[in-house]
Write an enzyme that holds these catalytic residues in place. Sequence first.
Site, short mmCIF file in Angstrom:
data_model
loop_
_atom_site.label_atom_id
_atom_site.label_comp_id
_atom_site.label_asym_id
_atom_site.label_seq_id
_atom_site.Cartn_x
_atom_site.Cartn_y
_atom_site.Cartn_z
CB CYS A 130 -13.58 -4.52 10.21
SG CYS A 130 -12.12 -5.62 9.74
CG HIS A 159 -12.46 -0.39 9.81
ND1 HIS A 159 -12.12 -0.76 10.50
CD2 HIS A 159 -11.85 -1.12 8.69
CE1 HIS A 159 -10.86 -2.08 10.48
NE2 HIS A 159 -11.36 -2.61 9.64
CG ASN A 198 -7.36 -3.90 9.75
OD1 ASN A 198 -8.69 -3.82 10.61
ND2 ASN A 198 -8.22 -4.23 8.74
O1 UT7 Z 1 -10.93 -5.16 7.00
C1 UT7 Z 1 -10.23 -5.27 6.02
C2 UT7 Z 1 -10.41 -5.89 4.61
N1 UT7 Z 1 -9.29 -5.60 3.94
C3 UT7 Z 1 -9.50 -4.47 3.21
O2 UT7 Z 1 -9.56 -3.34 2.98
C4 UT7 Z 1 -7.89 -4.43 1.70
C5 UT7 Z 1 -8.20 -3.34 0.78
N2 UT7 Z 1 -6.87 -3.34 0.30
C6 UT7 Z 1 -5.68 -3.08 0.21
O3 UT7 Z 1 -5.73 -1.97 1.34
C7 UT7 Z 1 -4.82 -3.05 -1.07
O4 UT7 Z 1 -5.49 -3.84 -2.18
C8 UT7 Z 1 -3.36 -4.46 -0.99
C9 UT7 Z 1 -2.89 -3.28 0.47
C10 UT7 Z 1 -4.09 -5.49 0.32
C11 UT7 Z 1 -3.05 -4.08 -2.08
O5 UT7 Z 1 -2.82 -2.71 -2.76
P1 UT7 Z 1 -2.63 -3.09 -4.28
O6 UT7 Z 1 -2.22 -1.38 -4.04
O7 UT7 Z 1 -4.34 -2.51 -4.56
O8 UT7 Z 1 -1.56 -3.52 -4.89
P2 UT7 Z 1 -2.23 -4.14 -5.68
O9 UT7 Z 1 -2.94 -5.04 -5.30
O10 UT7 Z 1 -2.53 -3.91 -6.97
O11 UT7 Z 1 -0.61 -4.20 -6.67
C12 UT7 Z 1 0.19 -4.38 -6.82
C13 UT7 Z 1 1.58 -4.88 -7.00
C14 UT7 Z 1 1.20 -6.36 -7.58
O12 UT7 Z 1 2.18 -6.58 -8.50
P3 UT7 Z 1 2.22 -7.09 -9.93
O13 UT7 Z 1 1.28 -7.62 -10.31
O14 UT7 Z 1 2.54 -5.43 -10.04
O15 UT7 Z 1 3.81 -6.99 -10.25
C15 UT7 Z 1 1.04 -7.14 -6.33
O16 UT7 Z 1 1.62 -8.47 -6.56
O17 UT7 Z 1 1.41 -4.85 -5.71
C16 UT7 Z 1 2.44 -6.14 -5.85
N3 UT7 Z 1 2.18 -6.96 -4.23
C17 UT7 Z 1 3.06 -6.79 -3.18
N4 UT7 Z 1 4.39 -5.84 -3.49
C18 UT7 Z 1 5.34 -6.18 -2.81
C19 UT7 Z 1 1.55 -7.35 -3.62
N5 UT7 Z 1 1.09 -6.87 -2.24
C20 UT7 Z 1 3.08 -5.85 -2.19
C21 UT7 Z 1 3.50 -6.50 -1.07
N6 UT7 Z 1 4.56 -6.20 -1.23
N7 UT7 Z 1 3.53 -6.93 0.54
#
Ligand code: UT7
Length: 339
Positions: free
Chosen positions: A123, A265, A295
Amino acid sequence: MSTTNALLFSSKITGTGSAFPENRLTNEELSQTVETSHNWIVERTGIQNRQISRRGNPNEYNSSLGALAATRALEMAGKKPEEIDQILYATCTPDTLVPSTACWLQKKIGANRAWAMDINAACSGFVFALATADQFIRTGQAKTSLVIGSDVLSAFTNWSDRTSCILFGDGAGAVVVEQTSSHSERRILSSHLSSDGNLWGLFHIPAGGSNQEVTPEIYQKNLHKMQMKGKEMFKSAVLTLTEFAVKALESNQLKISELDWFIPHQANLRIIEAVAKRLDFPMNKVLINIDRFGNTSSATVPSVLDENVRSGRIQPGHTVLLDVFGAGLTFGSLLLRWS
Ligand code: UT7
């Protein structure tokens, strides 16, 4: 080339362009294939839509999107393809491993005088490529460069992994970079690049390179698709985007209040908001397209730049900060005064 020459020249962007595939993928559509919802995606990422290339459609190959963006940038710069000295193509999703996507693009636009190569910094690729073009131009080795950031990440997305498949889209952005006097006020002012290979495990594609063939077993485990540690990536992005923004400002003795526009980014709107808060920079001067395109990897920064140059928001004399992070990990910033 002599060091005296290095003092004579600088570079400036004279044309911008961008291109996206036709097909839009909404959050609603995604929520029919993985367990997610429009509200969750918007609240946690800021993304509403993304555009996805149709696999096998030659008009939407990586190099085809790149060629369209490049043609638009050349038109704005008033340059013909045969006037380009070098093509630097930032991508981590090449058309083919060999030849480079830069060579495919060269053939498509007829830039017959140029030498061409790909740059893979994921990226961060566009800023790495633009900084490279700047160095060639400053030393007098090139007068006109075409720099492209283009990715088709959809081809390497695991569409059954809801934590990553909601984030990405495809697209391309391009700029024409030309030589100017080093005394010119309107030029690329500085670039800072860095990498930390120790953090490879935060975002990688294990198979499909020369280490690991894509066997039926690998295919079934989706190891030829991206593997991402989202939370760790998020934290690292906030820290490094802030650090590299500060580096750019300090090395130019600029206060944050003197910056007109910030183009970071765009992996998650919450990352961008956290960085703006740390820098004490207003969100209405942060330029984004993540809401509409997700992204788009190396295409994000040049496509946002293009949109805002064409709309007239970015004006001659404005100071613009580009700031990136990506797989590798890779980090960097580039400060410019718009021409
Ligand atoms: O150049 C690209 C490189 N990538 C990045 O920079 C990614 C950066 N990270 C992110 O954007 C975020 O960490 C994510 C969008 C990937 C995840 O968001 P988050 O707020 O950090 O969620 P989390 O990983 O803390 O998960 C919270 C909850 C979990 O459920 P439980 O364990 O609390 O029951 C996940 O399973 O949200 C759940 N979850 C979802 N729920 C609905 C994770 N993805 C989803 C989803 N829809 N798509």
